[in-house]
Design a protein around this motif. Structure first.
Motif, PDB file in Angstrom:
ATOM      1  N   PHE A  13       0.809  -1.213   0.000  1.00 24.44           N
ATOM      2  CA  PHE A  13       0.000   0.000   0.000  1.00 24.44           C
ATOM      3  C   PHE A  13       0.838   1.257   0.000  1.00 24.44           C
ATOM      4  O   PHE A  13       1.878   1.328   0.629  1.00 24.44           O
ATOM      5  CB  PHE A  13      -0.904   0.016   1.241  1.00 24.44           C
ATOM      6  N   GLY A  14       0.309   2.244  -0.657  1.00 27.19           N
ATOM      7  CA  GLY A  14       0.861   3.590  -0.533  1.00 27.19           C
ATOM      8  C   GLY A  14       2.146   3.806  -1.302  1.00 27.19           C
ATOM      9  O   GLY A  14       2.758   2.873  -1.806  1.00 27.19           O
ATOM     10  N   PRO A  45      -8.780  -0.092   3.101  1.00 33.10           N
ATOM     11  CA  PRO A  45      -8.539   0.792   1.959  1.00 33.10           C
ATOM     12  C   PRO A  45      -7.187   1.474   2.055  1.00 33.10           C
ATOM     13  O   PRO A  45      -6.883   2.112   3.054  1.00 33.10           O
ATOM     14  CB  PRO A  45      -9.691   1.815   2.049  1.00 33.10           C
ATOM     15  N   HIS A  46      -6.369   1.274   1.052  1.00 34.46           N
ATOM     16  CA  HIS A  46      -5.030   1.863   1.013  1.00 34.46           C
ATOM     17  C   HIS A  46      -4.248   1.572   2.289  1.00 34.46           C
ATOM     18  O   HIS A  46      -3.444   2.377   2.727  1.00 34.46           O
ATOM     19  CB  HIS A  46      -5.104   3.373   0.770  1.00 34.46           C
ATOM     20  N   GLN A  53      -5.428   1.312   5.343  1.00 30.92           N
ATOM     21  CA  GLN A  53      -5.951   1.922   6.563  1.00 30.92           C
ATOM     22  C   GLN A  53      -6.775   0.904   7.333  1.00 30.92           C
ATOM     23  O   GLN A  53      -7.753   0.377   6.817  1.00 30.92           O
ATOM     24  CB  GLN A  53      -6.849   3.102   6.166  1.00 30.92           C
TER      25      GLN A  53
END
Lengths: 801, 200
Positions: free
Chosen positions: B29-30, B175-176, B178
């Motif tokens: 992610f990210g 999500p992403h 989180q």
């Protein structure tokens, strides 16, 4: 579960031929041109994804295909296509010369999947900053533009920026976000969002009037909306409430390093903040409106956390909700800790609530993981609020390890707590080092998982008061492991029938005769004694445990920890303690649980550090000469403790001299000589049966060298050594000997014997070779004014060449 | 923040060395730490992709050895479960948490939460200060969905061909990267969306 089918799929994907691949690309291209999208295109895209992701090396798509996929990603509303295309494009690169989209089309950010693609392939941090600006713009004017539900992914994305590149957020960004977070956290709608069938974000009104939100136990909610509130459906701002709270802690932790302004305004406004106790049903504080955004957010976060703490006391109907309540408590405590660190006046408001929570939870071990953040809060702010924290430490260091040693997550968190707060604990709670028997239970139970933490923590547990006891405990760590296993088993099988075969460990554990031994191992605090008298009995009782896998894993970590222990010890120990330790080393080398390889490894560690300690303090040898001689004079030690024996002999030979300690007398040297000589005679005697164990060659040569060294200090002994060495020469020339079967080893022994014999023919030379004075062995020629100049000149000359 | 989510083998695979693990699914992610400060500097996109894959492999290997040691120590016998017994399989699963030191393999310290369900492992790599209680519930939830939606308890290899289902699952529940504080109603509504996606 994982089958050959999967392996062959991966293999096919990796080994696909170029020709076939190109055909596949064109097939996909054709499918993409069609108006309708069916299962074919989905399947093909899935296969394409597998092909691209199966190798480490990036495969490039034809640029036509890439562009088509990209435009479809931005235009299609079918989620299947969005997901698959962004997954495919993540595994490949844009065709050379083509930049990835971000600056051109901001609508890529409106979709969660395409936004993820953008983030994974972003070119530089400058671009990240502009992405951030764009995202915040979307957040601000959301009502007019895109459909509401597509914006919930924005907060998580901003959170990832905080994690990886917080410097991309500017002051403006921070202010906007602070304001929005306050709105969502504190002022979300308290009406339910509509019918259950909508299953998502529902903004329009329904024919049936929705009711108010409810708490987890079913009662109607009396205060503002939080993550622990339920309803049939949810409004958009209620969703944003959940997302905001999910990132709140991180935001509070990081944003103070981003925003640098507002410092002057802060001090003015803070004086006007109402400092009185906040009630549980909190009314909006009118004075908070004049606070700058950062302080306002802090205040609202504080209120939110207090509300969560109150809500967690309710009995939830579902198990998942009960777990959520625990997680919320942890989060709330961490946030409270954070805001109290930033604004010290909040400590007085927070403490009553925290204390009440502690009182509620401290007797329930299932809330142990919630109590850790509470302990952190006490550590950080307890002193300021003049609160007595004794009971907290007794709980954390006393009860948790004793009762919950088998919970891997608690172990991880407690040890992390120790690691992060080590300085603070050493200052404020210095007695935590006395709990090392308890802390070591984590290590004994699950060594592979926590040994890393102990490598960091062990040095701080080595204190002058506890060092000797700690050494004993480390050496008996496998016994502690076995005892913990027995303790757990005993809980399942309270009474064991006597099997009659012999004393099984579990029976022994439960019998009253041996109870005391096990209880000593299970003690929580240090100070009741270094070790027990009947250690050998304990080892016999646990003999069967030496095969248990957990015990074996534990035993493998002990040598490493011993090295760390000794390394830390030499920094704090004085001679008196070192004397004690040498005795412990000698004594314990025969008192260890009999696990294969364990004893040998420990002996190796012992010999290494014995040598080191004696090198540092040579006078120790004379001090403890009696015990060392006793050890070296016992022939059995040659076979059972070869490593340690060799080192003991070596240090005796090296350091038993007047130059190391003036108390050394000729008589002492002579008695030492005689003891060693006796052993050497015995192990090299010709009257040995062929089946006897053979001494290691190293032992023989070190005995010979030690005797030679001692003789060179007291010349009367030289004839005796020379006699032995010439006899040895005669025997080895005669061929094989019963005490050494390897020819090379025998040759080495014989050579050493020859060297020593020739040296001892000239006593004064022998003395300077075998016992050189210190200034010869530690040359510091660069400091010697006579030697330094030539060295410098030589160095300069070689540099200029 | 969760850095990555992996699904990988924790039992020896015939095609690999005993200590190596096959990664069946990974999501990172990210933006990465390796993003250069200006365009053209630092690592290129291709190198970043390779770095990502290597880091994921290192984590998978470490988790595999942790899971193996943990199973050895507890001495429990692995019971084969069949599709339909997902809840049972999860209850029987071994779990733990691993500390990944800075540099090994991520530039900062991380914690890897793992769940080993028979021969497959599910791993969540988080920031060290993360709320582990929440991460654990999320991981179990994700694992349950993966086992059910992809029929992982059977011999099927659907995880490789239907990885988009895991993508959608993650986009809702994580999500992403989180972690979300979802009570049962919020979770239900998100799970309905995922189910709707799979049904189409």
């Amino acid at each position: 579960m994982y089958s050959h089918g999967s392996e062959s799929l991966i293999k096919q994907a990796r080994e696909i031929q170029e020709v076939e691949l190109q055909k596949f690309y064109s097939r996909i291209m054709k499918l993409l041109q069609e108006r309708e999208f069916g299962h074919d295109i989905i399947d093909s895209l899935q296969r394409l994804h597998l092909i691209l992701s199966a190798t480490k090396y990036t495969r490039m798509l034809p640029s036509e295909l890439y562009r088509k996929l990209m435009s479809l990603l931005l235009s299609s509303s079918l989620e299947h296509l969005q997901v698959l295309i962004s997954a495919v494009l993540k595994e490949t690169l844009p065709p050379s010369g083509q930049e990835l989209l971000c600056s051109q089309d901001t609508s890529i950010l409106l979709n969660s999947h395409s936004a993820a693609l953008l983030l994974s392939q972003i070119g530089s941090r400058d671009e990240l900053s502009s992405v951030c600006t764009q995202l915040l713009r979307f957040l601000e004017c959301r009502s007019s533009e895109a459909p509401a539900h597509s914006l919930t992914h924005i907060l998580p994305i901003i959170n990832t920026f905080l994690t990886h590149c917080p410097e991309t957020l500017t002051e403006d960004h921070v202010t906007i976000l602070n304001k929005k977070l306050v709105d969502w956290l504190r002022y979300a709608s308290i009406q339910q969002g509509g019918g259950a069938s909508s299953g998502g974000f529902f903004t329009g009104p329904r024919s049936r009037q929705p009711g108010p939100i409810a708490e987890l136990d079913g009662t109607v909610s009396g205060d503002f909306f939080t993550v622990l509130c339920v309803g049939q459906g949810f409004t958009e701002d209620q969703w944003m409430n959940v997302y905001s709270f999910s990132m709140l802690r991180h935001w509070l932790l990081i944003h103070h390093s981003v925003s640098s302004g507002n410092t002057v305004a802060d001090t003015d406004d803070r004086s006007e903040v109402d400092g009185s106790v906040v009630s549980m049903v909190s009314a909006t504080s009118s004075s908070s409106r004049i606070l700058p955004p950062k302080e306002r957010l802090r205040e609202k976060a504080f209120q939110y956390c207090q509300r969560l703490i109150e809500q967690s006391d309710r009995k939830a109907h579902k198990r998942t909700d009960t777990e959520l309540q625990k997680a919320c408590l942890v989060e709330a405590m961490c946030i409270l800790d954070c805001v109290c660190t930033e604004d010290v006046s909040l400590v007085y408001r927070a403490f009553p609530c925290v204390k009440a929570l502690y009182g509620r939870l401290s007797s329930d071990m299932s809330f142990a993981r919630v109590l850790l953040p509470i302990a952190q809060f006490y550590l950080n702010h307890g002193e300021m609020a003049a609160v007595d924290c004794e009971c907290v430490w007794k709980l954390v260091f006393g009860r948790f390890p004793a009762e919950l040693f088998s919970d891997p997550r608690l172990a991880h968190e407690l040890l992390r707590f120790l690691r992060l707060n080590l300085r603070n604990l050493q200052l404020r709670v210095p007695q935590f080092t006395h709990f090392f028997p308890n802390l070591l239970k984590f290590l004994a139970w699950d060594s592979p998982a926590v040994v890393d933490d102990f490598i960091d923590l062990l040095p701080s547990l080595v204190t002058v008061g506890t060092a000797v006891e700690l050494l004993h405990t480390l050496l008996d760590l496998p016994c502690l492991c076995a005892t913990l296993i027995l303790q757990l088993r005993s809980a399942y099988f309270p009474i064991t029938e006597a099997s009659g075969r012999g004393t099984l460990p579990l029976e022994a554990f439960q019998s009253s005769t041996y109870r005391g031994l096990f209880l000593f191992l299970l003690r929580g605090e240090a100070g009741t004694g270094d070790t027990i008298e009947r250690l050998s009995t304990l080892h016999e009782l646990l003999a069967e445990a030496a095969e248990w896998p957990r015990v074996v894993q534990c035993a493998q970590t002990v040598p490493v920890l011993l090295h760390i222990y000794f390394n830390s010890l030499v920094k704090i120990a004085d001679e008196k303690m070192l004397t004690q330790l040498i005795l412990v080393l000698l004594e314990r080398s025969s008192l260890l649980l009999n696990i294969p390889k364990y004893i040998k490894e420990i002996h190796r560690v012992f010999s290494c550090h014995l040598l080191r300690l004696c090198k540092l303090h040579p006078s120790l040898v004379v001090d403890q000469s009696h015990e060392l001689l006793e050890f070296a004079g016992t022939t059995a030690n040659v076979y059972s403790k070869e490593n340690v024996f060799t080192q003991v002999v070596w240090v005796l030979g090296e350091y038993l001299s007047v130059s190391c300690d003036s108390r050394c007398s000729v008589g002492l040297i002579t008695s030492c000589f005689e003891a060693l000589e006796a052993v050497l005679f015995e192990i090299t005697s010709s009257s040995r049966s062929p089946g006897d164990a053979q001494p290691a060659p190293r032992v023989i040569t070190s005995l010979m060298s030690a005797l030679a060294k001692l003789a060179s200090r007291s010349h009367d002994l030289i004839p005796r050594v020379s006699l032995f060495l010439s006899k040895l020469r005669a025997v080895t020339r005669g061929g094989s000997v019963p005490w050494c079967s390897n020819e090379e080893d025998l040759a080495a022994i014989a050579t050493r014997g020859e060297e020593l014999w020739s040296l001892l023919k000239v006593p004064s030379v022998a003395q300077s070779v075998l016992c050189p004075p210190p200034h010869i062995t530690t040359p510091q020629w660069h400091q010697d004014s006579n030697m330094a100049m030539p060295l410098q000149l030589r160095a300069l000359t070689s540099l200029t060449h | 923040m969760v850095r990555c989510f992996l699904v990988h083998t924790v039992c020896p695979v015939s095609a690999l060395c005993p200590a190596e693990s096959r990664v069946l699914y990974s999501a990172v992610f990210g933006p990465e730490e390796s993003v250069p400060s200006r365009r053209g500097g630092g690592l290129g996109l291709e190198e970043r992709r390779l770095l990502r894959k290597e880091q994921v492999l290192v984590v998978a290997r470490q988790v595999q050895s942790a899971a193996t040691l943990s199973r050895e120590a507890s001495g429990r016998v692995l019971v084969e479960t069949v599709p339909g017994e997902e809840i049972l399989a999860l209850q029987e699963a071994d779990s733990g948490v691993l500390r990944l030191r800075a540099g090994d393999p991520f530039s900062g310290e991380r914690s890897a939460l793992w769940l080993a369900v028979q021969s497959l492992g599910f791993t969540l790599v988080c920031e060290p200060h993360e709320n582990l209680l929440l991460a654990e519930t999320t991981l179990r939830n994700l694992a349950r969905h993966c086992l059910e939606d992809l029929r992982m308890l059977g011999p099927g290899s659907e995880v490789l061909l239907k990885s988009d289902r895991i993508d959608v699952l993650l986009s809702r529940l994580l999500p992403h990267g989180q972690l979300l504080f979802l009570n049962h109603r919020f979770a239900q509504s998100l799970e309905k969306e995922v189910a709707a996606y799979i049904a189409k």
